[in-house]
Design a protein around this motif. Structure first.
Motif, short mmCIF file in Angstrom:
data_model
loop_
_atom_site.label_atom_id
_atom_site.label_comp_id
_atom_site.label_asym_id
_atom_site.label_seq_id
_atom_site.Cartn_x
_atom_site.Cartn_y
_atom_site.Cartn_z
N ASP A 546 27.20 29.20 39.42
CA ASP A 546 27.50 29.19 37.99
C ASP A 546 28.40 28.00 37.66
O ASP A 546 28.87 27.29 38.55
N ARG A 552 35.99 32.68 35.55
CA ARG A 552 34.58 32.65 35.95
C ARG A 552 34.48 31.84 37.24
O ARG A 552 34.76 30.64 37.25
N TYR A 553 34.07 32.49 38.31
CA TYR A 553 34.08 31.86 39.63
C TYR A 553 32.70 31.88 40.27
O TYR A 553 31.80 32.59 39.83
N ARG A 765 38.55 38.89 37.19
CA ARG A 765 39.03 38.73 35.82
C ARG A 765 40.18 39.70 35.53
O ARG A 765 41.11 39.38 34.80
#
Length: 878
Positions: A546, A552-553, A765
């Motif tokens: 991604d 966001r990993y 998160r």
């Protein structure tokens, strides 16, 4: 290779020896001689002794457009090709003749016609040696230019007092930043580190440096790769090398042109910054006469493009080399103008003493005040000093009359050219400065991954323990699955998100991919083992190709809870939503909401709006973006990219805006005039939601749930209830948990359809939120569970081992420290927030006692060594 000024010897043709571009460059420029390896000559002699005699009279001609350096490079490559040839028809006569020609001091490379074998003729005509000879020159000089141009540009930055903001915003953090741009920006900051001259002046030619210089670096690496292959491989397929050389060198020519154009603009700007009018006028006159003009530079670039299109490859590589020579001259002039703009005060002082500059005494009014010290960057300061050293004695204080400025300019033009005897020293010094940057030498993490400090790990372990406790309270059992699966297991399960699956190289005859989530591996496990009922949890890492961003990993943990098997209608769905609410409450992260919808209701909505069934999933994928994009953006995607009519898209818009308290909105959707009641799938969905919402109401967690018709969840395998938890606090991380019912997924892997529903917590998160909360409340996290520090004052390790082992055996969490300074012990205990210390020095040991210190209260008492464990357990409330 030997230092510049010395003649080294390059051996070709030996076992394990390859011809490098730098070695070829040394031979081509006369700084090295060549020697054909004796074993290679012996091999050629023995292999050709029984072959047919030469049968073709051949005249070796050099391309007419080539310079002497290019011609020598051509012969060097040709010599290497002959020595590397495995053909039995190659004799020693040609390698010997070429070696003698290259080692002679004559500038003329002429050969009498001679008889050659068919094999020799093939190498002479088909080896593309002329192309690769110039290719190697371009490789060597462009690599050097990519280093020197940065240093010269840094000098211009100081002369212009330029704003360096462009060097701080190169890496966008989205995983798609150009690596070479980032490196150039980093190198520029190293060169300018400590400078007091750079400031706030915005300059387009400065802001372009990372992109243009980074582009040259990237292409130069490709050129280098192809050069090494071309120099040391056998004779390639006829007529194939020209197109390859053109394909590689055309981007190089473009990169050189745009870098040179920008450098020329900076050089002109530097001229305007020269303080003295007379000096500026004299230097400007020299610049006009001796620097490359914009027009001639553009013409040279156009000629390169024209020759490439005409497939005149030998002329093409020569003209690329000419273009590169122009860029070197431009960069040298940028250095000259930047240097003089910075050092103009010294020029003025020399002029006042009667030193003539370009034929005339420059009269400058001396200022009485003391000259302000100019502080250059640590890197640029070194480069400027190297330039001063080069100019030392070149007319300063020793030359009267005219021409001093012209002499200095001539010296610097030589100094900044790869053929100069001192150039290697300059290049090496710049590289040393740049490589002194510790952050550049340190290893780096891949984007989208991260390390976790001891404090972070403490938070994570506590959260994992809490989560496991909730899962186990509901009767779930732990499961673990491999980190990678067969690619066929994962593909076709995630809709458009399948493009984010990480594929692995084939290492054992199987195509594998890293797991994208924990749900599909769970379904595979249930089907593979014939399980019909299973309540499981799993906490493990998953991987997604991604775009990294905050929260966001590409590698992250998921915490999954799933219920598979036949149960009371909507019972498992109720339980997973309830578990999600419990988890988020116990983690104490703040305000959140659980958006909930039903896939069959969503499909019914699309059907009512006129969406073809085959487009349901792709339209769901678009609707799923409504939390990040406006409906107008989504509408444009649905119409222009996915083929819906504007009317259909507008109908969808009226439905997806519906959201509210579950029981209230459900009542609205079940009214007699509702279009959903005309659709069988929608009626079934509404009945399911009626049962679910009543159960959630009785469990007192419905206040956290929002019924939202825009929730789509893009994954293909969902068949019923879908939900997503959104954090509503200040830390923007997006969705923190999601899940739903997937009744057909397990059946994809086996003969039985086993219904299932699950929830997945995006724990990374959640951690981002928890860490921010700790920071906001100035909370410190104790990273160790150590209860006691055994402090031995001195260097008595055996004593430390005896005491701490007694505590370990008693299940007391303890550390030991051996040091003569008591404050070292106290500082360590305070830093690690260890509550108790056991202090022992020579007196305590001789008397059989210890000092027991309460670190926080700063109180201590002496107790017998024999009662240490007992007393500690009392204080630790064991």
């Amino acid at each position: 290779m030997a230092e510049r000024g010395e003649i080294s010897v390059i051996t070709l043709g030996g076992k394990g020896i390859s011809l490098s571009p730098s070695s070829l460059y040394a031979v081509a420029t006369g700084l090295a001689q060549v020697r054909a390896d004796s074993s290679a000559l012996d091999r050629l002699a023995s292999s050709s002794s029984n072959q047919r005699p030469p049968s073709v009279n051949h005249e070796i001609t050099l391309p007419k457009t080539f310079t002497i350096v290019e011609s020598r490079a051509f012969l060097t490559v040709l010599l290497n090709k002959l020595l590397l040839s495995a053909s039995p028809g190659i004799r020693t006569v040609l390698p010997v003749r070429f070696s003698e020609a290259l080692n002679s001091r004559s500038q003329a490379l002429e050969f009498e016609p001679l008889d050659v074998t068919q094999e020799e003729l093939y190498v002479l005509e088909k080896s593309s040696s002329a192309l690769y000879g110039v290719f190697a020159i371009l490789d060597h000089e462009s690599a050097a230019l990519s280093v020197v141009s940065d240093a010269v540009a840094a000098i211009s930055c100081e002369a212009a007092r330029a704003d360096l903001a462009a060097f701080n915003s190169v890496d966008s953090g989205d995983g798609f930043s150009a690596k070479e741009e980032v490196v150039v920006a980093s190198d520029m900051k190293v060169l300018l580190n400590g400078s007091k001259l750079v400031g706030k002046v915005e300059s387009l030619s400065v802001s372009k440096i990372p992109k243009l210089h980074g582009c040259l670096r990237k292409i130069a690496k490709l050129v280098h790769t192809e050069t090494r292959i071309g120099l040391n491989s056998g004779v390639a397929v006829a007529n194939a090398e020209g197109p390859l050389v053109h394909t590689v060198l055309s981007p190089l020519a473009s990169a050189l042109y745009y870098l040179g154009e920008c450098s020329l603009n900076r050089a002109k700007s530097n001229l305007d910054l020269v303080g003295s009018d007379d000096l500026r006028s004299s230097l400007g006159s020299l610049f006009e006469r001796k620097c490359v003009s914009s027009e001639s530079f553009s013409n040279a670039f156009e000629l390169v493009s024209e020759l490439g299109c005409k497939k005149e490859y030998e002329k093409f590589v020569h003209e690329v080399n000419v273009l590169l020579g122009m860029v070197w001259k431009i960069v040298a002039w940028e250095a000259i103008t930047g240097f003089i703009a910075l050092e103009g005060v010294e020029w003025n002082e020399k002029s006042e003493k009667g030193v003539e500059v370009n034929g005339g005494n420059v009269k400058v009014e001396r200022k009485s005040e003391k000259k302000k010290k100019v502080v250059l960057g640590k890197g640029t300061g070194v480069i400027v000093q190297l330039i001063k050293d080069r100019l030392q004695g070149k007319g300063v204080g020793g030359i009267g009359g005219s021409g001093l400025l012209e002499i200095w300019v001539g010296e610097l033009l030589l100094f900044l050219h790869p053929k100069d005897r001192e150039f290697d020293g300059l290049l090496q010094r710049v590289r040393e400065i740049v490589e002194s940057n510790e952050s550049r030498r340190l290893p780096k993490l891949p984007k989208g991954t991260r390390d976790f400090s001891k404090e972070q790990m403490t938070i994570r372990k506590g959260a994992f323990s809490l989560i496991e406790g909730v899962f186990e309270k509901h009767g779930a059992m732990a499961l673990d699955t491999p980190v990678f699966e067969l690619r066929e297991t994962l593909m076709g399960k995630y809709g458009e998100d399948s493009k984010l699956i990480y594929d692995l190289a084939d290492q054992g005859g199987e195509l594998c991919s890293l797991r994208y989530d924990l749900t599909v591996p769970f379904a595979r496990y249930v089907a593979m083992n014939g399980i019909t009922s299973f309540k499981r949890y799993q906490i493990a890492k998953v991987y997604r190709r991604d775009n990294p961003s905050k929260g966001r990993y590409r590698e992250f943990y998921q915490c999954d809870f799933d219920i598979a098997g036949q149960h009371v209608k909507m019972g498992p769905d109720f339980e997973v939503v309830k578990i999600l609410a419990e988890l988020l409450d116990k983690l104490n992260i703040g305000d959140y909401e659980i958006k909930l919808n039903h896939r069959k209701l969503l499909d019914g909505m699309l059907d009512i709006c006129g969406v073809p069934p085959e487009k349901f999933r792709t339209i769901c994928s678009s609707i799923d973006k409504l939390d990040k994009q406006s409906f107008e953006q989504i509408k444009k995607e649905m119409v222009e990219e996915k083929g819906l009519t504007v009317e259909t898209a507008d109908k969808i818009g009226t439905f997806v805006k519906e959201r509210g308290p579950p029981l209230e909105l459900l009542s609205k959707l079940k009214r007699e005039d509702s279009k959903f009641l005309e659709h069988e799938g929608s009626v079934n969905a509404l009945n399911d939601l009626d049962i679910l919402f009543k159960a959630l109401d009785k469990s007192k967690c419905i206040d956290k749930v929002v019924f939202d018709l825009s929730l789509a969840r893009g994954l293909d395998y969902y068949t019923g209830v879908i939900f997503e938890a959104i954090f509503k606090g200040g830390t923007q991380v997006g969705s923190i948990a999601a899940g739903g019912r997937y009744d057909n997924l397990i059946g994809m892997f086996g003969t039985k359809q086993v219904p299932a529903v699950g929830v997945s917590l995006g724990i990374e998160r959640v951690f981002a939120i928890m860490e921010q909360l700790h920071k906001d409340h100035s909370q410190t996290t104790r990273a160790t569970k150590t209860e006691v520090l055994v402090s031995i004052l001195g260097d008595d390790l055996p004593l430390a081992a005896e005491v701490v082992s007694e505590l370990w055996d008693a299940e007391v969490n303890a550390e030991y420290l051996v040091n003569k300074r008591v404050m070292k012990h106290i500082e360590h205990a305070r830093e690690s927030r260890i509550p108790w210390m056991v202090i022992m020095g020579e007196r305590e040991r001789s008397e059989g006692i210890v000092k027991l210190k309460n670190v926080e209260a700063a109180e201590e008492e002496e107790i017998p060594m024999s009662r240490l464990v007992e007393e500690l357990k009392i204080r630790l409330k064991r």
